[in-house]
Design an enzyme around this catalytic site. Structure first.
Site, PDB file in Angstrom:
ATOM      1  N   GLU A  39     -13.094   2.200  16.419  1.00  0.00           N
ATOM      2  CA  GLU A  39     -14.182   2.315  15.492  1.00  0.00           C
ATOM      3  C   GLU A  39     -15.422   1.368  15.812  1.00  0.00           C
ATOM      4  O   GLU A  39     -14.782   0.026  16.132  1.00  0.00           O
ATOM      5  CB  GLU A  39     -13.818   2.251  14.320  1.00  0.00           C
ATOM      6  CG  GLU A  39     -12.895   0.845  13.839  1.00  0.00           C
ATOM      7  CD  GLU A  39     -12.306   0.850  12.470  1.00  0.00           C
ATOM      8  OE1 GLU A  39     -11.620   1.834  12.053  1.00  0.00           O
ATOM      9  OE2 GLU A  39     -12.511  -0.161  11.880  1.00  0.00           O
ATOM     10  N   ARG A  62      -4.543   1.101  10.402  1.00  0.00           N
ATOM     11  CA  ARG A  62      -5.459   0.799  11.631  1.00  0.00           C
ATOM     12  C   ARG A  62      -5.284   1.851  12.507  1.00  0.00           C
ATOM     13  O   ARG A  62      -4.385   2.458  12.784  1.00  0.00           O
ATOM     14  CB  ARG A  62      -4.885  -0.539  12.201  1.00  0.00           C
ATOM     15  CG  ARG A  62      -5.079  -1.694  11.333  1.00  0.00           C
ATOM     16  CD  ARG A  62      -6.585  -2.289  11.348  1.00  0.00           C
ATOM     17  NE  ARG A  62      -6.702  -3.558  10.493  1.00  0.00           N
ATOM     18  CZ  ARG A  62      -6.874  -3.662   9.315  1.00  0.00           C
ATOM     19  NH1 ARG A  62      -7.284  -2.487   8.386  1.00  0.00           N
ATOM     20  NH2 ARG A  62      -7.174  -4.763   8.642  1.00  0.00           N
ATOM     21  N   ILE A  85       0.699  -1.292  -0.029  1.00  0.00           N
ATOM     22  CA  ILE A  85      -0.013  -0.082   0.022  1.00  0.00           C
ATOM     23  C   ILE A  85       0.818   1.283   0.146  1.00  0.00           C
ATOM     24  O   ILE A  85       0.792   2.225  -0.670  1.00  0.00           O
ATOM     25  CB  ILE A  85      -0.882   0.015   1.069  1.00  0.00           C
ATOM     26  CG1 ILE A  85      -1.931  -1.053   1.072  1.00  0.00           C
ATOM     27  CG2 ILE A  85      -1.820   1.377   1.260  1.00  0.00           C
ATOM     28  CD1 ILE A  85      -2.699  -1.297   2.321  1.00  0.00           C
ATOM     29  N   HIS A 109     -14.190   3.270   7.660  1.00  0.00           N
ATOM     30  CA  HIS A 109     -13.304   2.177   7.244  1.00  0.00           C
ATOM     31  C   HIS A 109     -13.610   1.297   5.901  1.00  0.00           C
ATOM     32  O   HIS A 109     -13.949   0.164   5.843  1.00  0.00           O
ATOM     33  CB  HIS A 109     -13.070   1.259   8.440  1.00  0.00           C
ATOM     34  CG  HIS A 109     -12.079   0.130   8.274  1.00  0.00           C
ATOM     35  ND1 HIS A 109     -11.546  -0.413   9.650  1.00  0.00           N
ATOM     36  CD2 HIS A 109     -11.257  -0.329   7.384  1.00  0.00           C
ATOM     37  CE1 HIS A 109     -10.511  -1.231   9.201  1.00  0.00           C
ATOM     38  NE2 HIS A 109     -10.347  -1.083   7.719  1.00  0.00           N
TER      39      HIS A 109
END
Lengths: 332, 332
Positions: B278, B249, B172, B296
């Site tokens: 969350e 995260r 990523i 998310h």
């Protein structure tokens, strides 16, 4: 001791518009420190009367994007004018032919805003495809703990590998293309003529470009040829999965048709920094989650304002010292 | 006429989670058509009892990101298990050591989501810097015709040429870097070790990276080493013009400190797809215009769901036919 010679009075500059940079007091002060600045908007006298009274000897004009039309009516009242410095990259509000006929030089913002405008184009595109503003509203409204994300939204759309059609491959269009290549998008374009400097596929017909693309990004100048270039037929060719982004000028799209296509789901979404009759916004657009709107602020960054300020002052300095302008408008 | 041999029963697959792809009925059907799928969430029986009753012979498990912890407690109840296929790229909810000890193979989403997550990271970044969600709210609320844009907003921040620090240069992080290079950003990074495959500047200390950057983008995995990696000291080093983006995260950032820094203007803004607890959102974050939040959903695109579905099925098929897994978890 030598005799003190008084410094020459600062040169006079008329400002019409007034340009966005003047909203930043430091930048206005920078002009005030350097020039004698005529600011007709601060006078109760009507504009033409102001010009006739105060601007008969004015040689330099700074023209903001908010000044609707600089043509012979205004220029007739400025007999000494030698230069117009436009604070925008778009010149659709300036009668260039009339300036040329009178021997008035024109400078403009040139490519100074191109990276910022391209950045916003990409930002609006990701926002529409990935539903960022809708997601932000969802989270900030406090319902994430009680409502599943999956149940609240249709799935979003991937950007990578999409076919992107750029309408107008000038400085801004090329910056957009460069960025979206890094997202593995396939770039093609429409413009007045094929560019030998790029290898992207060229379409002489904008409708054919739309038919072969998932995303259309409007980056061209507004003129007689591009007014309502994006017709009903082009939107139809783009199709119900297609997305359109406009960071150029509102009137390039037939807005009435666009609103209807969006309402009826005949295209998938839109990101619009400009509208046809801005600041007036069709109320239908405000209700659509797949439409992201911004208030024509593609160039409103600290950094670009600072750079523009330097460029405008640099053009004025060049003019008053008989040097070549820094960013002259090129012959069309 | 030859005698008809009845086809073998479809292999059994236990699903825990359940994964996001199952919210799309077509994808759930694709699994149902191919496997005998055990869905404990549809049963009134408590999970462990369900496993003891129905899953003693189950050899394959698909584990969604919503399943909080796959460890020995669950694995003890699945004595025949041979493979776990995780539908996420992050593995912080899987006890890999315990799987290894039991000889259970693990496959995961691998890099399938990386382009989508990187796209969202860039989208959140442009959104925060250029105030897109705030601009959209301004236009859609109908006040553009009566309130000037300039008076309503501070100027935005340019993206081009900013110094971007990437925390975690995995798949990523590298996709983010590739994209932001096209915006003429200067990329540097922090990770466990220097990568010989890239020329970006490496920082062994994340605080030093933050001190030398305008923007920090969190792209690393969550584990014991990265939990609260972004401390008060790192945020202080990033400074009041700094912006932080988190698509990894929530717990990688000390969220309590982050909220305070944002409230007090000690950093300039944040774009967060993930939060520490969350779906619970600190109410302070909801009031800040310079904070863009998303639920998310970095991997929630049609295209990635389709690709994930194919990958999960492909891994299961490979397992049941004794072929190598398509996306095995690499040895750490």
């Amino acid at each position: 001791m030598s005799e003190q010679v008084p410094p020459p009075p600062p040169p006079e500059v008329l400002v019409l518009g007034p340009p966005g940079i003047f909203r930043t007091k430091n930048y206005e002060k920078l002009f005030d420190d350097r020039f004698r600045v005529l600011k007709p908007w601060q006078s109760p006298v009507p504009l033409f009367q102001f010009l006739q009274t105060h601007a008969q000897n004015t040689r330099a004009l700074v023209c903001g994007g908010g000044f609707k039309h600089l043509g012979s009516e205004t220029l007739d009242r400025l007999p000494s004018l030698g230069v117009v410095v436009v604070t925008a990259a778009g010149l659709n509000h300036i009668d260039l032919q009339e300036c040329r006929r009178r021997g008035i030089a024109v400078a403009y913002a040139s490519t100074i805003f191109s990276p910022d405008v391209a950045d916003l184009a990409v930002g609006l595109l990701i926002d529409v495809l990935r539903r960022i503003t809708a997601g932000n509203r969802f989270v900030k409204s406090g319902i994430w703990p009680v409502k599943s994300v999956e149940g609240s939204y249709p799935l979003a759309t991937k950007l990578s590998h999409k076919r992107v059609g750029i309408v107008g491959l000038g400085s801004i269009g090329q910056e957009v293309a460069k960025r979206l290549e890094a997202f593995d998008c396939k770039i093609s374009y429409h413009s007045r003529s094929k560019k030998s400097s790029v290898s992207y596929q060229f379409y002489s017909d904008v409708r054919e470009l739309a038919a072969d693309c998932d995303i259309l990004i409007i980056c061209c100048a507004l003129n007689d040829q591009t007014n309502h270039l994006i017709t009903k037929e082009v939107l139809e060719a783009l199709g119900k999965h297609g997305v359109i982004i406009n960071i150029a000028r509102g009137a390039i799209i037939d807005q009435k048709e666009l609103v209807q296509f969006l309402q009826e789901g005949r295209i998938a979404g839109a990101g619009l920094d400009v509208l046809e009759n801005e600041p007036y916004v069709p109320p239908e657009l405000c209700e659509l989650n797949n439409v992201v709107l911004s208030p024509h602020f593609a160039v409103y960054t600290e950094e670009s304002f600072r750079d523009l300020c330097e460029l405008v002052v640099g053009n004025l300095d060049a003019f008053f010292s008989n040097q070549p302008l820094l960013s002259p408008v090129l012959k069309e």
